[in-house]
Motif scaffolding. Structure first.
Motif, PDB file in Angstrom:
ATOM      1  N   THR A  65       0.867  -1.172   0.000  1.00 31.03           N
ATOM      2  CA  THR A  65       0.000   0.000   0.000  1.00 31.03           C
ATOM      3  C   THR A  65       0.900   1.217   0.000  1.00 31.03           C
ATOM      4  O   THR A  65       1.782   1.300   0.848  1.00 31.03           O
ATOM      5  N   PRO A  66       0.761   2.095  -0.949  1.00 25.37           N
ATOM      6  CA  PRO A  66      -0.252   2.186  -2.003  1.00 25.37           C
ATOM      7  C   PRO A  66       0.050   1.208  -3.139  1.00 25.37           C
ATOM      8  O   PRO A  66       1.188   0.808  -3.326  1.00 25.37           O
ATOM      9  N   VAL A  67      -0.979   0.895  -3.902  1.00 29.12           N
ATOM     10  CA  VAL A  67      -0.786   0.002  -5.045  1.00 29.12           C
ATOM     11  C   VAL A  67      -0.556   0.788  -6.328  1.00 29.12           C
ATOM     12  O   VAL A  67      -0.030   0.252  -7.295  1.00 29.12           O
ATOM     13  N   ASN A  68      -0.959   2.067  -6.336  1.00 28.24           N
ATOM     14  CA  ASN A  68      -0.725   2.921  -7.505  1.00 28.24           C
ATOM     15  C   ASN A  68      -0.888   4.382  -7.086  1.00 28.24           C
ATOM     16  O   ASN A  68      -1.159   4.674  -5.924  1.00 28.24           O
ATOM     17  N   MET A  69      -0.766   5.266  -8.045  1.00 28.86           N
ATOM     18  CA  MET A  69      -0.794   6.698  -7.741  1.00 28.86           C
ATOM     19  C   MET A  69      -2.191   7.245  -7.456  1.00 28.86           C
ATOM     20  O   MET A  69      -2.328   8.380  -7.022  1.00 28.86           O
ATOM     21  N   SER A  70      -3.229   6.471  -7.688  1.00 28.45           N
ATOM     22  CA  SER A  70      -4.570   6.952  -7.333  1.00 28.45           C
ATOM     23  C   SER A  70      -4.899   6.617  -5.878  1.00 28.45           C
ATOM     24  O   SER A  70      -5.948   6.985  -5.375  1.00 28.45           O
ATOM     25  N   ASP A  71      -3.981   5.946  -5.205  1.00 18.94           N
ATOM     26  CA  ASP A  71      -4.166   5.478  -3.837  1.00 18.94           C
ATOM     27  C   ASP A  71      -3.280   6.293  -2.891  1.00 18.94           C
ATOM     28  O   ASP A  71      -2.358   5.759  -2.286  1.00 18.94           O
ATOM     29  N   LEU A  72      -3.556   7.600  -2.764  1.00 17.34           N
ATOM     30  CA  LEU A  72      -2.680   8.478  -1.989  1.00 17.34           C
ATOM     31  C   LEU A  72      -3.283   8.976  -0.680  1.00 17.34           C
ATOM     32  O   LEU A  72      -2.662   9.771   0.017  1.00 17.34           O
ATOM     33  N   SER A  73      -4.454   8.502  -0.327  1.00 24.86           N
ATOM     34  CA  SER A  73      -5.102   8.994   0.890  1.00 24.86           C
ATOM     35  C   SER A  73      -4.300   8.670   2.150  1.00 24.86           C
ATOM     36  O   SER A  73      -4.451   9.334   3.174  1.00 24.86           O
ATOM     37  N   PHE A  74      -3.431   7.667   2.068  1.00 21.59           N
ATOM     38  CA  PHE A  74      -2.628   7.275   3.238  1.00 21.59           C
ATOM     39  C   PHE A  74      -1.686   8.379   3.697  1.00 21.59           C
ATOM     40  O   PHE A  74      -1.325   8.444   4.870  1.00 21.59           O
ATOM     41  N   ILE A  75      -1.291   9.270   2.794  1.00 24.48           N
ATOM     42  CA  ILE A  75      -0.300  10.302   3.116  1.00 24.48           C
ATOM     43  C   ILE A  75      -0.783  11.185   4.261  1.00 24.48           C
ATOM     44  O   ILE A  75      -0.016  11.515   5.168  1.00 24.48           O
ATOM     45  N   ASP A  76      -2.060  11.545   4.244  1.00 27.19           N
ATOM     46  CA  ASP A  76      -2.612  12.414   5.289  1.00 27.19           C
ATOM     47  C   ASP A  76      -2.634  11.754   6.657  1.00 27.19           C
ATOM     48  O   ASP A  76      -2.768  12.434   7.670  1.00 27.19           O
ATOM     49  N   LYS A  77      -2.493  10.444   6.716  1.00 28.93           N
ATOM     50  CA  LYS A  77      -2.564   9.705   7.984  1.00 28.93           C
ATOM     51  C   LYS A  77      -1.184   9.296   8.516  1.00 28.93           C
ATOM     52  O   LYS A  77      -1.083   8.758   9.614  1.00 28.93           O
ATOM     53  N   GLU A  79       1.499  10.877   9.730  1.00 33.02           N
ATOM     54  CA  GLU A  79       1.929  11.446  11.012  1.00 33.02           C
ATOM     55  C   GLU A  79       1.070  10.932  12.168  1.00 33.02           C
ATOM     56  O   GLU A  79       1.573  10.681  13.262  1.00 33.02           O
ATOM     57  N   GLU A  80      -0.209  10.727  11.917  1.00 28.84           N
ATOM     58  CA  GLU A  80      -1.104  10.175  12.934  1.00 28.84           C
ATOM     59  C   GLU A  80      -0.693   8.744  13.299  1.00 28.84           C
ATOM     60  O   GLU A  80      -0.887   8.304  14.432  1.00 28.84           O
ATOM     61  N   MET A  81      -0.080   8.020  12.340  1.00 29.56           N
ATOM     62  CA  MET A  81       0.387   6.651  12.587  1.00 29.56           C
ATOM     63  C   MET A  81       1.726   6.611  13.319  1.00 29.56           C
ATOM     64  O   MET A  81       2.183   5.546  13.704  1.00 29.56           O
ATOM     65  N   GLY A  82       2.382   7.762  13.461  1.00 27.42           N
ATOM     66  CA  GLY A  82       3.662   7.795  14.153  1.00 27.42           C
ATOM     67  C   GLY A  82       4.853   8.115  13.268  1.00 27.42           C
ATOM     68  O   GLY A  82       5.986   8.146  13.743  1.00 27.42           O
ATOM     69  N   PHE A  83       4.625   8.355  11.988  1.00 22.09           N
ATOM     70  CA  PHE A  83       5.710   8.739  11.086  1.00 22.09           C
ATOM     71  C   PHE A  83       6.094  10.183  11.362  1.00 22.09           C
ATOM     72  O   PHE A  83       5.241  11.034  11.623  1.00 22.09           O
ATOM     73  N   GLN A  84       7.397  10.455  11.314  1.00 18.94           N
ATOM     74  CA  GLN A  84       7.913  11.811  11.468  1.00 18.94           C
ATOM     75  C   GLN A  84       8.174  12.383  10.078  1.00 18.94           C
ATOM     76  O   GLN A  84       8.805  11.734   9.239  1.00 18.94           O
ATOM     77  N   LYS A  85       7.701  13.597   9.838  1.00 19.01           N
ATOM     78  CA  LYS A  85       7.848  14.231   8.526  1.00 19.01           C
ATOM     79  C   LYS A  85       9.012  15.213   8.533  1.00 19.01           C
ATOM     80  O   LYS A  85       9.158  16.012   9.460  1.00 19.01           O
TER      81      LYS A  85
END
Length: 171
Positions: A65-77, A79-85
């Motif tokens: 995940t993502p499987v392609n470029m139309s699957d980008l909704s994960f980006i907004d989540k 930092e909420e998952m614990g990733f540091q930007k």
């Protein structure tokens, strides 16, 4: 005349060398990274009652995940998952462009470990996401989306080592 012919042949051969294609034409890169152990990832994967956020984290870190470029909704989540930007400084773009360029196949080496993608690069052009690269520095594996370039040989010629130096060097 001989020298002229030799010069012409040399120039002809040099001009036939194909230019290696860069993966992305970007003007911004966001680097997301997470510190999470293999054990913590396995625990999330085993938890049948995990939250939607943990389920997404499992898919991002351990699966395709993502499987392609139309699957980008994960980006907004992320930092909420614990990733540091971190925003990558433009002074590092030339090195990164060189790393994210088509490579000739050289080694044939492969790792058999299960990749956990703890680092994600989001490539942007004029504030629009144009590509993603999920990276596992332990297994030296990647999932790259958004390019028409051949990414099969990404990682050849020490790409992961070079990329670690660029991403970890905060200068």
């Amino acid at each position: 005349m001989k020298y002229l012919l030799l010069a012409f042949l040399s120039l002809s051969l040099l001009s036939c060398t194909p230019k290696k294609k860069e993966y992305f034409d970007f003007d911004e890169i966001d680097h997301y990274s997470i510190t999470i152990s293999d054990l913590e990832i396995m625990e999330i994967n085993r938890d049948t009652l995990r939250s939607k956020l943990d389920s997404l984290k499992s898919k991002i870190v351990g699966y395709n995940t993502p499987v392609n470029m139309s699957d980008l909704s994960f980006i907004d989540k992320l930092e909420e998952m614990g990733f540091q930007k971190t925003s990558i400084d433009t002074s590092k773009f030339a090195t990164i462009k060189n790393i994210f360029t088509e490579k000739e196949y050289t080694s044939g080496e492969s790792t058999s470990c299960e990749p956990y993608y703890r680092d994600i690069l989001i490539f942007k052009k004029q504030n629009k996401v144009i590509g993603t690269a999920k990276l596992c520095f332990d297994c030296m594996k990647s999932q790259i989306h958004g390019t028409t370039a051949n990414t099969k040989n990404f990682g050849e010629n020490g790409d992961f080592r070079k990329l670690i130096e660029v991403l970890k060097n905060k200068k």
